[in-house]
Write an enzyme that holds these catalytic residues in place. Sequence first.
Site: not given
Ligand code: IMO
Ligand code: MG
Length: 380
Positions: A13, A16-17, A40-41, A125, A194, A269, A369
């Site tokens: 989070d 990146k997106g 969740g991008h 998630t 991630q 997400t 922003g």
């Molecule tokens: P983006 O790409 C933030 C976290 C989950 C949980 C741990 C394991 O948007 O940055 P999982 O469902 O992958 O088995 O969960 O990883 N997690 C993320 N936290 N951004 C994400 O993706 C995440 N993808 C998984 O909250 O702590």
């Molecule tokens: Mg995200």
Amino acid sequence: MSNIAVLGAMWGDEGKGHITHRLSRDYDWVIRFNGGANAGHTIYRDGVKFVHNLLPSVDFRHANTKAYLGSGMVIDLEKLRDEVVEADRTYPGVGKRIYVDKDAFIVEHKHKDEDKATNAHIGSTNRGIGPAYKEKINRSGKRIGDLLTNLNHPKDSPYADVLKELRSKGLMFTTVLEIEDAFRASNLLFEGAQGVLLDINHGIYPYVSCSDATVGGIIASGFAFAKLDRVYGVAKCCTTKVGEGPFPTELHGEAADDLRKLGNEFGATTGRPRRVGWLDLAALTYACKKGGITHLILTKFDILNGMPKVPVAVMYKKTPFSPADFFNAVPLTTEVAGWEDAKDYSQLKDFISLVEKFTKRPVGFISCGTDEKDITNWAA
Ligand code: IMO
Ligand code: MG
């Protein structure tokens, strides 16, 4: 040709997106190589918000950029269908610019059920990620290619309908080697999901996701031939985390509520309130080293507008060399001059210099922003 990667440098989070979307217009392909719909991008295009869980963060307004879902991913085909249908509504025919690696494994309904039943203690998630990768490693997973082979035998391919739908939207199912020449003649942007601290090998186990979120994930997906010019690691100017596990600079109580509100820190997400804290340069330095990050991108400066001093943890009492060192880490925090208005870049200099000094990585871009115009080439 020029290839770059945009990786999450922290716990996901980081923006990146948003960054990938802005940079994508200069690349022929944007390639996701790890994770699945746990990502969740968030992207703002012409003021409209889109959240991509599976689709790479391509700016589809630029007709020459294509999307590739790589073999290191685990793909929920129904979710992909929904995202493609949504994208196609805004950009008719966009499916023809989306390619899916036949060697990627699928997420099945049973994986999501198992995730809910067994992975609450990690804060999963519930997108079926862990169980899908577990079957892959156990050599009992299903690849998209297996399903395509059985497409005319619906009994053997419960996802036949959704695959046919995806094909009817123009999606191509292929492999890296089948189109290697095209990749070699292209500019590639690898978009991580991630972050390094959630990486299965180098993240803070067991509070991690299940894929390779470092540069290793790019090679593991069959792109060893793609030499990377730069590996950008994205971090916010504060830190957030969703789910359980150590978070050395975490804030609690009212201070946390205030920062969460400033940054609107709720999961893209899952909608969950994110845990929040100050920027952690010990964790970021560890992530740069483990992730193969050569340059940094810092985001969300605008949310701290008006803070006279901004706390930053510059190191821990004991430097972290392994995931184990994050448990019970004691951060040593300093304060750096804040900024009244992040868009007056001269006010950000002290903060950025501190980050560069401790991580030994130059800052390439900053963002203050959600609009693409809010992203600035800091190095220029
Ligand atoms: P983006 O790409 C933030 C976290 C989950 C949980 C741990 C394991 O948007 O940055 P999982 O469902 O992958 O088995 O969960 O990883 N997690 C993320 N936290 N951004 C994400 O993706 C995440 N993808 C998984 O909250 O702590
Ligand atoms: Mg995200």
